[in-house]
Scaffold this motif. Structure first.
Motif, mmCIF file in Angstrom:
data_model
loop_
_atom_site.group_PDB
_atom_site.id
_atom_site.type_symbol
_atom_site.label_atom_id
_atom_site.label_comp_id
_atom_site.label_asym_id
_atom_site.label_seq_id
_atom_site.Cartn_x
_atom_site.Cartn_y
_atom_site.Cartn_z
ATOM 1 N N THR A 366 15.971 11.311 16.401
ATOM 2 C CA THR A 366 14.682 11.923 16.074
ATOM 3 C C THR A 366 14.908 13.106 15.144
ATOM 4 O O THR A 366 15.830 13.894 15.355
ATOM 5 C CB THR A 366 13.968 12.411 17.352
ATOM 6 N N ASP A 367 14.082 13.214 14.111
ATOM 7 C CA ASP A 367 14.163 14.369 13.217
ATOM 8 C C ASP A 367 12.777 14.957 13.007
ATOM 9 O O ASP A 367 11.771 14.294 13.247
ATOM 10 C CB ASP A 367 14.796 13.978 11.870
ATOM 11 N N ASP A 368 12.732 16.207 12.575
ATOM 12 C CA ASP A 368 11.460 16.908 12.350
ATOM 13 C C ASP A 368 11.100 16.938 10.871
ATOM 14 O O ASP A 368 10.465 17.879 10.399
ATOM 15 C CB ASP A 368 11.538 18.329 12.904
ATOM 16 N N GLY A 369 11.494 15.888 10.154
ATOM 17 C CA GLY A 369 11.248 15.836 8.714
ATOM 18 C C GLY A 369 9.843 15.383 8.357
ATOM 19 O O GLY A 369 8.932 15.371 9.185
ATOM 20 N N ARG A 370 9.686 14.967 7.106
ATOM 21 C CA ARG A 370 8.359 14.665 6.567
ATOM 22 C C ARG A 370 7.843 13.284 6.931
ATOM 23 O O ARG A 370 6.680 12.964 6.686
ATOM 24 C CB ARG A 370 8.390 14.787 5.048
ATOM 25 N N GLY A 371 8.676 12.418 7.546
ATOM 26 C CA GLY A 371 8.221 11.103 7.972
ATOM 27 C C GLY A 371 8.039 10.151 6.805
ATOM 28 O O GLY A 371 8.506 10.377 5.686
ATOM 29 N N GLY A 372 7.335 9.050 7.083
ATOM 30 C CA GLY A 372 7.069 8.061 6.055
ATOM 31 C C GLY A 372 8.222 7.126 5.764
ATOM 32 O O GLY A 372 8.219 6.442 4.732
ATOM 33 N N ALA A 373 9.222 7.050 6.666
ATOM 34 C CA ALA A 373 10.356 6.149 6.440
ATOM 35 C C ALA A 373 9.897 4.700 6.560
ATOM 36 O O ALA A 373 9.077 4.355 7.411
ATOM 37 C CB ALA A 373 11.460 6.439 7.449
ATOM 38 N N ASP A 374 10.450 3.855 5.692
ATOM 39 C CA ASP A 374 10.043 2.447 5.659
ATOM 40 C C ASP A 374 11.281 1.599 5.372
ATOM 41 O O ASP A 374 11.958 1.817 4.366
ATOM 42 C CB ASP A 374 8.990 2.227 4.574
ATOM 43 N N PRO A 375 11.609 0.624 6.257
ATOM 44 C CA PRO A 375 12.780 -0.225 6.003
ATOM 45 C C PRO A 375 12.706 -0.966 4.673
ATOM 46 O O PRO A 375 13.735 -1.311 4.097
ATOM 47 C CB PRO A 375 12.758 -1.207 7.182
ATOM 48 N N ALA A 376 11.476 -1.207 4.175
ATOM 49 C CA ALA A 376 11.325 -1.921 2.906
ATOM 50 C C ALA A 376 11.525 -1.012 1.700
ATOM 51 O O ALA A 376 11.511 -1.474 0.565
ATOM 52 C CB ALA A 376 9.945 -2.572 2.818
ATOM 53 N N GLY A 377 11.711 0.282 1.942
ATOM 54 C CA GLY A 377 11.815 1.223 0.841
ATOM 55 C C GLY A 377 13.207 1.394 0.279
ATOM 56 O O GLY A 377 13.436 2.240 -0.585
ATOM 57 N N GLY A 378 14.170 0.628 0.791
ATOM 58 C CA GLY A 378 15.512 0.716 0.247
ATOM 59 C C GLY A 378 16.273 1.942 0.687
ATOM 60 O O GLY A 378 17.163 2.407 -0.016
ATOM 61 N N SER A 379 15.966 2.484 1.881
ATOM 62 C CA SER A 379 16.625 3.701 2.356
ATOM 63 C C SER A 379 17.810 3.407 3.253
ATOM 64 O O SER A 379 18.334 4.307 3.902
ATOM 65 C CB SER A 379 15.610 4.560 3.131
ATOM 66 N N GLY A 380 18.277 2.174 3.317
ATOM 67 C CA GLY A 380 19.410 1.833 4.164
ATOM 68 C C GLY A 380 19.013 1.290 5.517
ATOM 69 O O GLY A 380 19.853 0.761 6.245
ATOM 70 N N PRO A 401 3.388 9.540 8.390
ATOM 71 C CA PRO A 401 3.444 10.566 7.344
ATOM 72 C C PRO A 401 3.299 11.954 7.946
ATOM 73 O O PRO A 401 2.436 12.199 8.779
ATOM 74 C CB PRO A 401 2.248 10.217 6.439
ATOM 75 N N GLY A 402 4.169 12.850 7.537
ATOM 76 C CA GLY A 402 4.176 14.190 8.107
ATOM 77 C C GLY A 402 5.148 14.352 9.250
ATOM 78 O O GLY A 402 5.403 15.486 9.686
ATOM 79 N N GLY A 403 5.692 13.220 9.758
ATOM 80 C CA GLY A 403 6.693 13.260 10.796
ATOM 81 C C GLY A 403 6.098 13.481 12.170
ATOM 82 O O GLY A 403 4.879 13.566 12.330
ATOM 83 N N PRO A 404 6.948 13.577 13.188
ATOM 84 C CA PRO A 404 8.397 13.364 13.127
ATOM 85 C C PRO A 404 8.757 11.888 13.063
ATOM 86 O O PRO A 404 7.909 11.034 13.267
ATOM 87 C CB PRO A 404 8.889 13.988 14.439
ATOM 88 N N THR A 405 10.021 11.624 12.759
ATOM 89 C CA THR A 405 10.519 10.256 12.696
ATOM 90 C C THR A 405 11.413 9.986 13.894
ATOM 91 O O THR A 405 12.299 10.786 14.197
ATOM 92 C CB THR A 405 11.302 10.026 11.394
#
Length: 423
Positions: A366-380, A401-405
């Motif tokens: 879990t992180d307190d970042g900006r969120g919006g992670a998507d497996p289809a976005g090419g982020s690994g 969006p806005g987190g957390p993730t």
């Protein structure tokens, strides 16, 4: 009590009730009429379009069940055959849709949804709305109601005192709605899953297909990893070893004619050997980190946390030794997650929780970042899914969006030996 979640659940309940009563009911009527018209031939051409719309609606409702009701539902439809074109192709498609058990499960759901689904959705919304109405009555709206003998639930509203009692009761309705509306929506999702989830036979077939795909992905990943290792050896350590061999040959000729120059080349060769050894160590660490082999997954993840550029905390749960392939898959998945957070999330803190319970390894990052992670976005993340798929594992991601993730990996595991906390 989470007020925001309760209000959101009430609003979502109202939306689900509207979809249940309007969209599902209309599509059910159209589907029944279209299938009935198949007797005279018209339905052969209309049914594929109507069933397609019904499936699109059911798929959207499955998605809403996951997002709003916390109930994940797989899509059970079998892939359509290749279109033969013309009337023959239309007939084949019509027969295929009517032979698919998921079509009839959708139709059954479209009977239940306008009744039970509507009631559950409206009940979630009505708890809050009816509670607010109690305060509206107390604000003075009770006066026109006095002449008709208005009752608020079991309270007869005939004056200001009884209107205040209605407000008190309304506060109870609001509190109940804020507390139980998310649970009501979860029940709504369970009802949807009971009809729209794959049947036992289809679920088994989908699992077999998933395993075939994951095994194929695992073979591709292994082949790519072997090519990377071969390339690193060829371009790195092998090139240095060849240069060292040439240098040693030169030194052999210079020992008698120019000992000083031979000594200089010998020092350079010793330096090259140290660099080659360091490259080999780095390569081996990328294949299977020594700390993972020596100390196990728990200490290996803690080592990753210490090296992370983002402040990372690891839970105190003790993870015993697991099978080496499972430990490697979990380690590199966590490593990729931490890299993604450092690159993309703009987070300040990361929390890692590891547990091995009932034959399943669960690691939550879990992180307190900006969120919006998507497996289809090419982020690994897609690579993590492929890695875990080789072991019948899964990656669950919640990143608004806005987190957390929150990313959770689950892997089947069996503890080979308990791990002792380092003193």
């Amino acid at each position: 009590m989470d007020v925001r979640a309760g209000v959101a659940a009430a609003a979502r309940g109202a939306c689900l009730a509207l979809l249940s009563m309007v969209v599902s009911l209309v599509l059910f009527c159209l589907s029944v009429v279209s299938i009935a018209l198949s007797v005279v031939g018209i339905g052969v051409f209309t049914t594929p379009w109507v069933i397609g719309a019904a499936r699109a609606n059911a798929t959207a409702r499955r998605r809403l069940a996951g997002r709003w009701c916390a109930v994940d539902i797989a899509v059970p439809y079998r892939p359509l055959p290749a279109d033969a074109g013309g009337v023959v192709g239309q007939v084949q498609r019509w027969r295929w849709l009517l032979k698919d058990p998921a079509t009839w499960r959708d139709l059954l759901w479209m009977i239940v949804d306008p009744v039970a689904g509507f009631v559950l959705g409206m009940f979630a919304a009505a708890l809050l709305l009816y509670g607010v109405w109690g305060f509206v009555l107390a604000a003075g709206v009770w006066r026109p109601m006095r002449e008709v003998g208005y009752w608020y639930a079991f309270v007869p509203v005939g004056g200001q005192l009884t209107a205040l009692a209605a407000a008190v009761l309304g506060a109870g309705f609001i509190a109940a709605g804020l507390r139980y509306d998310p649970l009501i929506l979860h029940v709504h999702g369970l009802l949807t899953r009971a009809f729209l989830a794959p049947g036992r036979g289809r679920a088994l077939q989908m699992r077999i297909e998933h395993l075939k795909e994951s095994r194929a992905d695992a073979v591709d990943v292994s082949a790519a990893e072997l090519r990377r290792i071969e390339r690193d050896l060829h371009d790195g350590a092998q090139a240095r070893l060849v240069a060292m061999g040439m240098s040693l040959g030169t030194i052999e000729h210079l020992l008698r004619s120019d000992p000083d120059q031979a000594a200089v080349l010998l020092a350079q060769t010793r330096k090259s050997s140290a660099e080659a050894l360091d490259e080999l160590r780095q390569l081996v660490r990328g294949i299977h980190p020594p700390v993972l082999a020596e100390r196990g997954l728990g200490d290996a993840v803690r080592a990753l946390a210490l090296r992370s550029p983002v402040r990372t905390e690891v839970g105190d749960e003790v993870i015993g030794r697991l099978a080496a392939p499972v430990e490697a898959a979990a380690y590199f998945s966590v490593s990729e997650m931490l890299t993604n957070v450092a690159k993309h999330a703009r987070a300040e803190r990361i929390w890692i929780d590891m547990r091995c319970e009932e034959g399943m390894l669960r690691i939550t990052v879990t992180d307190d970042g900006r969120g919006g992670a998507d497996p289809a976005g090419g982020s690994g993340l897609a690579g993590i899914e492929r890695r875990l798929g080789a072991f019948d594992g899964i990656l669950a991601l919640h990143s608004p969006p806005g987190g957390p993730t929150t990313a959770t990996i689950e892997l089947p595991c069996e503890q080979l030996a308990p791990q002792i906390n380092p003193s």
